[in-house]
Enzyme design. Structure first.
Site, PDB file in Angstrom:
ATOM      1  N   GLY A   1      -5.750  -4.131   6.068  1.00  0.00           N
ATOM      2  CA  GLY A   1      -5.491  -4.621   7.420  1.00  0.00           C
ATOM      3  C   GLY A   1      -6.655  -5.396   7.993  1.00  0.00           C
ATOM      4  O   GLY A   1      -6.479  -6.491   8.543  1.00  0.00           O
TER       5      GLY A   1
ATOM      6  N   GLY B   1      -2.656  -1.329  11.951  1.00  0.00           N
ATOM      7  CA  GLY B   1      -3.574  -0.675  11.027  1.00  0.00           C
ATOM      8  C   GLY B   1      -4.656  -1.634  10.563  1.00  0.00           C
ATOM      9  O   GLY B   1      -4.951  -1.744   9.378  1.00  0.00           O
ATOM     10  N   GLY B   2      -5.266  -2.312  11.532  1.00  0.00           N
ATOM     11  CA  GLY B   2      -6.199  -3.390  11.207  1.00  0.00           C
ATOM     12  C   GLY B   2      -7.663  -3.025  11.257  1.00  0.00           C
ATOM     13  O   GLY B   2      -8.510  -3.913  11.315  1.00  0.00           O
TER      14      GLY B   2
ATOM     15  N   TYR C   1       5.580   9.446  -0.149  1.00  0.00           N
ATOM     16  CA  TYR C   1       5.020   8.122   0.143  1.00  0.00           C
ATOM     17  C   TYR C   1       5.833   7.033  -0.549  1.00  0.00           C
ATOM     18  O   TYR C   1       6.176   6.012   0.051  1.00  0.00           O
ATOM     19  CB  TYR C   1       3.566   8.072  -0.330  1.00  0.00           C
ATOM     20  CG  TYR C   1       2.909   6.712  -0.217  1.00  0.00           C
ATOM     21  CD1 TYR C   1       2.284   6.311   0.959  1.00  0.00           C
ATOM     22  CD2 TYR C   1       2.905   5.828  -1.297  1.00  0.00           C
ATOM     23  CE1 TYR C   1       1.676   5.066   1.059  1.00  0.00           C
ATOM     24  CE2 TYR C   1       2.302   4.581  -1.198  1.00  0.00           C
ATOM     25  CZ  TYR C   1       1.691   4.214  -0.023  1.00  0.00           C
ATOM     26  OH  TYR C   1       1.100   2.974   0.073  1.00  0.00           O
TER      27      TYR C   1
ATOM     28  N   GLY D   1      -9.825  -1.602   5.350  1.00  0.00           N
ATOM     29  CA  GLY D   1      -9.041  -1.901   4.168  1.00  0.00           C
ATOM     30  C   GLY D   1      -8.295  -3.212   4.226  1.00  0.00           C
ATOM     31  O   GLY D   1      -8.814  -4.243   4.670  1.00  0.00           O
TER      32      GLY D   1
END
Length: 250
Positions: A20, A14-15, A151, A18
């Site tokens: 990441g 997830g880079g 979550y 944000g």
């Protein structure tokens, strides 16, 4: 001056945006070669271009086993090993109890729990003794949040993984730590179903509950991840590091 991650090979899932993306930038700045993942090729290409060097982007959905297999085959072929994992890919949506659907539950758990678990497990053959694994949890592991129960449950599972995997990997001297960011505005907030105006209102409201009087930035989280990734934290293992301005500590 020696960089903190000189010569290391790192993975940030997830880079593309944000926390990441900020962490991938920090890792490269500290001397690491970094692999990043993202589900959308256009955003992945933009992130690779923004970092510019010592970076490879691999299109991958953490919840899909075939994508993870391709990811680690790529890392093995290009670098042969992996010193640091920041298992960051994840997300969630605001859905109150009474409106939770099976689809919402499955989507959130498949990425945040199943995807994270198998990201780490499939990476194990590439990890040398003394590697560092950092799991992205959340202050929701200890604080209740309206309409965010699914979550929050996934992030509690992530915290539990850090404790248990610390024991599973102790013979290999592999450290496993969780990092729990507080309120840190990122594009992920819009993906939760909030408009820009709603995000601004949420941030303003939450800042009042933070002792430092403000929300955090992705780079502030990234600097803490670097600490857990490098030898500065060589005797830090199994912890949950809150980077939240004190919000969950009072």
């Amino acid at each position: 001056m020696m960089k903190k991650l000189e010569g290391k090979v790192a993975l940030v899932t997830g880079g593309t945006s944000g926390i990441g993306l900020a962490t991938a930038k920090r890792f490269v700045a500290e001397g690491a070669y970094v692999f990043i993942t993202g589900r959308r090729q256009t955003e992945l290409d933009a992130a690779v271009k923004a970092i510019g060097e010592n970076i490879t982007g691999v299109q991958s959905d953490a919840s899909k086993m075939e994508d993870l297999d391709r990811l680690f085959a790529t890392i093995e072929q290009e670098k042969g090993h992996l010193d640091v994992i920041f298992a960051n890919a994840g997300g969630g949506e605001l859905v109150p109890l009474g409106a939770i659907t099976e689809e919402h539950f499955d989507k959130t758990f498949n990425t945040n729990v199943k995807g994270l678990l198998f990201t780490v497990q499939k990476a194990l053959p590439l990890l040398p003794e003394g590697a560092s694994i950092i799991l992205n949890a959340s202050t929701t592991t200890t604080m209740g949040t309206p309409a965010f129960s699914v979550y929050s449950a996934t992030k509690a599972a992530v915290r539990s993984f850090a404790r248990n995997w610390t024991l599973d990997l102790k013979e290999r001297q592999i450290r496993v730590n969780a990092i729990s960011p507080g309120v840190v505005p990122t594009p992920g907030y819009n993906l939760m179903g909030l408009s820009d105006e709603q995000v601004q209102d949420f941030v303003a409201t939450e800042a009042k509950n933070i002792p430092l009087g403000r929300v955090g930035t992705p780079d502030e989280i990234a600097k803490a991840v670097v600490f857990l990734a490098c030898d500065d934290s060589s005797f830090v293992n199994g912890i949950e590091l809150f980077v939240d301005g004190g919000m969950a500590q009072i």
